[in-house]
Motif scaffolding. Sequence first.
Motif, PDB file in Angstrom:
ATOM      1  N   PHE A  36       0.860  -1.193   0.000  1.00  0.00           N
ATOM      2  CA  PHE A  36       0.000   0.000   0.000  1.00  0.00           C
ATOM      3  C   PHE A  36       0.889   1.233   0.000  1.00  0.00           C
ATOM      4  O   PHE A  36       1.688   1.430   0.914  1.00  0.00           O
ATOM      5  CB  PHE A  36      -0.910   0.012   1.234  1.00  0.00           C
ATOM      6  CG  PHE A  36      -1.879   1.152   1.270  1.00  0.00           C
ATOM      7  CD1 PHE A  36      -3.125   1.036   0.679  1.00  0.00           C
ATOM      8  CD2 PHE A  36      -1.550   2.349   1.892  1.00  0.00           C
ATOM      9  CE1 PHE A  36      -4.036   2.091   0.718  1.00  0.00           C
ATOM     10  CE2 PHE A  36      -2.444   3.409   1.930  1.00  0.00           C
ATOM     11  CZ  PHE A  36      -3.694   3.264   1.342  1.00  0.00           C
ATOM     12  N   ILE A  37       0.728   2.067  -1.026  1.00  0.00           N
ATOM     13  CA  ILE A  37       1.549   3.273  -1.155  1.00  0.00           C
ATOM     14  C   ILE A  37       0.616   4.428  -1.498  1.00  0.00           C
ATOM     15  O   ILE A  37      -0.193   4.330  -2.431  1.00  0.00           O
ATOM     16  CB  ILE A  37       2.634   3.093  -2.228  1.00  0.00           C
ATOM     17  CG1 ILE A  37       3.522   1.896  -1.845  1.00  0.00           C
ATOM     18  CG2 ILE A  37       3.450   4.369  -2.404  1.00  0.00           C
ATOM     19  CD1 ILE A  37       4.455   1.424  -2.916  1.00  0.00           C
ATOM     20  N   ALA A  38       0.729   5.515  -0.723  1.00  0.00           N
ATOM     21  CA  ALA A  38      -0.181   6.654  -0.889  1.00  0.00           C
ATOM     22  C   ALA A  38       0.575   7.921  -1.248  1.00  0.00           C
ATOM     23  O   ALA A  38       1.692   8.146  -0.784  1.00  0.00           O
ATOM     24  CB  ALA A  38      -0.980   6.872   0.392  1.00  0.00           C
ATOM     25  N   PHE A  39      -0.082   8.742  -2.066  1.00  0.00           N
ATOM     26  CA  PHE A  39       0.442  10.033  -2.495  1.00  0.00           C
ATOM     27  C   PHE A  39      -0.505  11.130  -2.014  1.00  0.00           C
ATOM     28  O   PHE A  39      -1.720  11.014  -2.196  1.00  0.00           O
ATOM     29  CB  PHE A  39       0.508  10.115  -4.028  1.00  0.00           C
ATOM     30  CG  PHE A  39       1.410   9.111  -4.658  1.00  0.00           C
ATOM     31  CD1 PHE A  39       2.739   9.410  -4.909  1.00  0.00           C
ATOM     32  CD2 PHE A  39       0.937   7.855  -5.025  1.00  0.00           C
ATOM     33  CE1 PHE A  39       3.583   8.495  -5.514  1.00  0.00           C
ATOM     34  CE2 PHE A  39       1.768   6.924  -5.629  1.00  0.00           C
ATOM     35  CZ  PHE A  39       3.099   7.243  -5.867  1.00  0.00           C
ATOM     36  N   ASP A  40       0.033  12.185  -1.426  1.00  0.00           N
ATOM     37  CA  ASP A  40      -0.785  13.342  -1.072  1.00  0.00           C
ATOM     38  C   ASP A  40      -1.082  14.135  -2.338  1.00  0.00           C
ATOM     39  O   ASP A  40      -0.162  14.499  -3.082  1.00  0.00           O
ATOM     40  CB  ASP A  40      -0.059  14.245  -0.074  1.00  0.00           C
ATOM     41  CG  ASP A  40       0.015  13.635   1.315  1.00  0.00           C
ATOM     42  OD1 ASP A  40      -0.837  12.787   1.651  1.00  0.00           O
ATOM     43  OD2 ASP A  40       0.943  14.007   2.066  1.00  0.00           O
ATOM     44  N   LEU A  41      -2.359  14.407  -2.574  1.00  0.00           N
ATOM     45  CA  LEU A  41      -2.758  15.206  -3.735  1.00  0.00           C
ATOM     46  C   LEU A  41      -3.141  16.618  -3.336  1.00  0.00           C
ATOM     47  O   LEU A  41      -2.896  17.567  -4.079  1.00  0.00           O
ATOM     48  CB  LEU A  41      -3.945  14.547  -4.447  1.00  0.00           C
ATOM     49  CG  LEU A  41      -3.703  13.155  -5.003  1.00  0.00           C
ATOM     50  CD1 LEU A  41      -4.968  12.631  -5.665  1.00  0.00           C
ATOM     51  CD2 LEU A  41      -2.535  13.139  -5.979  1.00  0.00           C
ATOM     52  N   ALA A  42      -3.789  16.739  -2.195  1.00  0.00           N
ATOM     53  CA  ALA A  42      -4.227  18.033  -1.656  1.00  0.00           C
ATOM     54  C   ALA A  42      -4.460  17.814  -0.172  1.00  0.00           C
ATOM     55  O   ALA A  42      -4.316  16.690   0.329  1.00  0.00           O
ATOM     56  CB  ALA A  42      -5.502  18.504  -2.351  1.00  0.00           C
TER      57      ALA A  42
END
Length: 120
Positions: A36-42
């Motif tokens: 599980f890998i997450a990216f901050d978008l806003a």
Amino acid sequence: MSDPFVFIVHVTDAPASARFYGDLLGISPAFASPRFIAFDLADRVQLAVWSGAAEVARSTPRTSEVCVALPGGPGVIDERYRAWVAKGVEVVQEPRDESFGRTFVVADPDGNLIRVAPVD
């Protein structure tokens, strides 16, 4: 205060997919684990890739898409298309004009759809 939103894309190989999305979108992961890998978008909004669900077959029909909304008009859409084609992405739909503006669709390595369209 609203609850955070995480848009999850099911993939077969989270690290490989994270590299694909990171390169394509020009962002780095905010959180990473093996599947599980997450990216901050806003603020309070993330895009995540997850390989912990049932195995995702490339042949599985895709009924949703991630949309990258760009300001600036049709020329900006076409420019992004050329840049992504140069990266070797799979094109699902070449640029065309729709009722909402210029758009195109590509696929990630698992066949998940990514649309580029103008900001509403």
